[in-house]
Design a protein around this motif. Structure first.
Motif, mmCIF file in Angstrom:
data_model
loop_
_atom_site.group_PDB
_atom_site.id
_atom_site.type_symbol
_atom_site.label_atom_id
_atom_site.label_comp_id
_atom_site.label_asym_id
_atom_site.label_seq_id
_atom_site.Cartn_x
_atom_site.Cartn_y
_atom_site.Cartn_z
ATOM 1 N N ASP A 103 11.130 0.342 10.690
ATOM 2 C CA ASP A 103 11.667 0.349 9.320
ATOM 3 C C ASP A 103 10.644 0.901 8.334
ATOM 4 O O ASP A 103 11.000 1.631 7.410
ATOM 5 C CB ASP A 103 12.079 -1.070 8.898
ATOM 6 N N ILE A 104 9.385 0.529 8.515
ATOM 7 C CA ILE A 104 8.315 0.999 7.620
ATOM 8 C C ILE A 104 8.193 2.514 7.709
ATOM 9 O O ILE A 104 8.153 3.207 6.687
ATOM 10 C CB ILE A 104 6.976 0.307 7.962
ATOM 11 N N ILE A 105 8.147 3.041 8.931
ATOM 12 C CA ILE A 105 8.002 4.487 9.115
ATOM 13 C C ILE A 105 9.211 5.233 8.551
ATOM 14 O O ILE A 105 9.070 6.274 7.901
ATOM 15 C CB ILE A 105 7.762 4.819 10.607
ATOM 16 N N ALA A 106 10.400 4.689 8.761
ATOM 17 C CA ALA A 106 11.623 5.340 8.281
ATOM 18 C C ALA A 106 11.699 5.405 6.761
ATOM 19 O O ALA A 106 12.233 6.368 6.204
ATOM 20 C CB ALA A 106 12.846 4.620 8.836
ATOM 21 N N SER A 107 11.172 4.400 6.079
ATOM 22 C CA SER A 107 11.298 4.360 4.621
ATOM 23 C C SER A 107 10.090 4.919 3.876
ATOM 24 O O SER A 107 10.153 5.117 2.666
ATOM 25 C CB SER A 107 11.558 2.924 4.165
ATOM 26 N N ALA A 108 8.998 5.207 4.566
ATOM 27 C CA ALA A 108 7.776 5.666 3.901
ATOM 28 C C ALA A 108 7.854 7.141 3.539
ATOM 29 O O ALA A 108 8.485 7.939 4.231
ATOM 30 C CB ALA A 108 6.578 5.420 4.807
ATOM 31 N N VAL A 158 0.837 -1.204 0.000
ATOM 32 C CA VAL A 158 0.000 0.000 0.000
ATOM 33 C C VAL A 158 0.874 1.256 0.000
ATOM 34 O O VAL A 158 0.648 2.192 -0.766
ATOM 35 C CB VAL A 158 -0.965 -0.009 1.214
ATOM 36 N N LEU A 159 1.886 1.280 0.853
ATOM 37 C CA LEU A 159 2.739 2.462 0.969
ATOM 38 C C LEU A 159 3.563 2.730 -0.288
ATOM 39 O O LEU A 159 3.930 3.873 -0.556
ATOM 40 C CB LEU A 159 3.677 2.319 2.172
ATOM 41 N N SER A 160 3.842 1.697 -1.045
ATOM 42 C CA SER A 160 4.652 1.881 -2.257
ATOM 43 C C SER A 160 3.812 2.273 -3.469
ATOM 44 O O SER A 160 4.374 2.578 -4.520
ATOM 45 C CB SER A 160 5.445 0.610 -2.554
#
Length: 197
Positions: free
Chosen positions: A162-167, A125-127
């Motif tokens: 990791d998700i928050i850092a890369s989003a 979803v984030l990508s």
């Protein structure tokens, strides 16, 4: 004679325009099957209409096949349409992405086996390009259920940092129990903070 008749038929009888929902009006409610999206949607609707004191007992629900739409009226006359997409519709979720400005992703925190698959869904979803600037709320639901893992352990398994850092999107996380009502007010507060209309 026929040309005149056909020209008359081509003329529109009325010029009515259907109100189209703007991108800012819609929040997608996503998550795997059985995470509590439908119950969450029903409880948010009741809370927005009657307040926390009138929440009552949780209504019965069935897994959503297709979509559910509910209009919520928030404080300051803000309105948002929350569109729940059934978990079984995961492969076609992207066809709804261009119509929304925010996403609520629900994770069943009592089902540790499902946490990893939910992580993969969130990354997908984030990508998605249409959601690159959408506000995202990740909800860890069913906190009232007995669970082997603590919330810290679940967030670690979910790889939340990791998700928050890369989003590219602003991501908020909350714990809640749609069943007991704990955390529902915070979800409405988040919706109000990200809704423009």
């Amino acid at each position: 004679m026929f040309a005149t008749c056909f020209n008359w038929i081509k003329t529109p009888l009325c010029c009515c325009r259907k109100r189209e929902m703007s991108r800012n009006d819609i929040c997608l409610l996503l998550g795997a099957t059985g995470v509590g999206k439908t119950l969450l949607l029903k409880r948010l609707h009741k809370l927005s209409l009657h307040g926390l004191n009138e929440l009552g007992t949780p209504p019965s629900t069935l897994p959503t096949v297709g979509t559910n739409l509910i209009d919520l009226t928030l404080r300051r006359r803000k309105k948002v349409t929350v569109r729940e997409l059934g978990g079984c519709m995961g492969p076609i979720w992207p066809s709804y992405f261009s119509d929304c400005s925010s996403v609520i992703f629900v994770v069943d925190s009592s089902n540790t086996a499902q946490v990893s698959s939910s992580c993969i869904q969130v990354l997908s979803v984030l990508s998605a390009e249409p959601l690159r600037s959408a506000s995202v709320l990740i909800l860890f639901n069913k906190r009232d259920m007995p669970c082997i893992m603590s919330l810290v352990e679940i967030k670690s398994l979910f790889r939340l940092e990791d998700i928050i850092a890369s989003a590219t999107q602003p991501i908020t996380t909350l714990e809640l129990s749609a069943c007991t009502g704990e955390g529902l007010q915070e979800v409405l507060g988040w919706l109000e903070s990200v809704t423009v209309s």
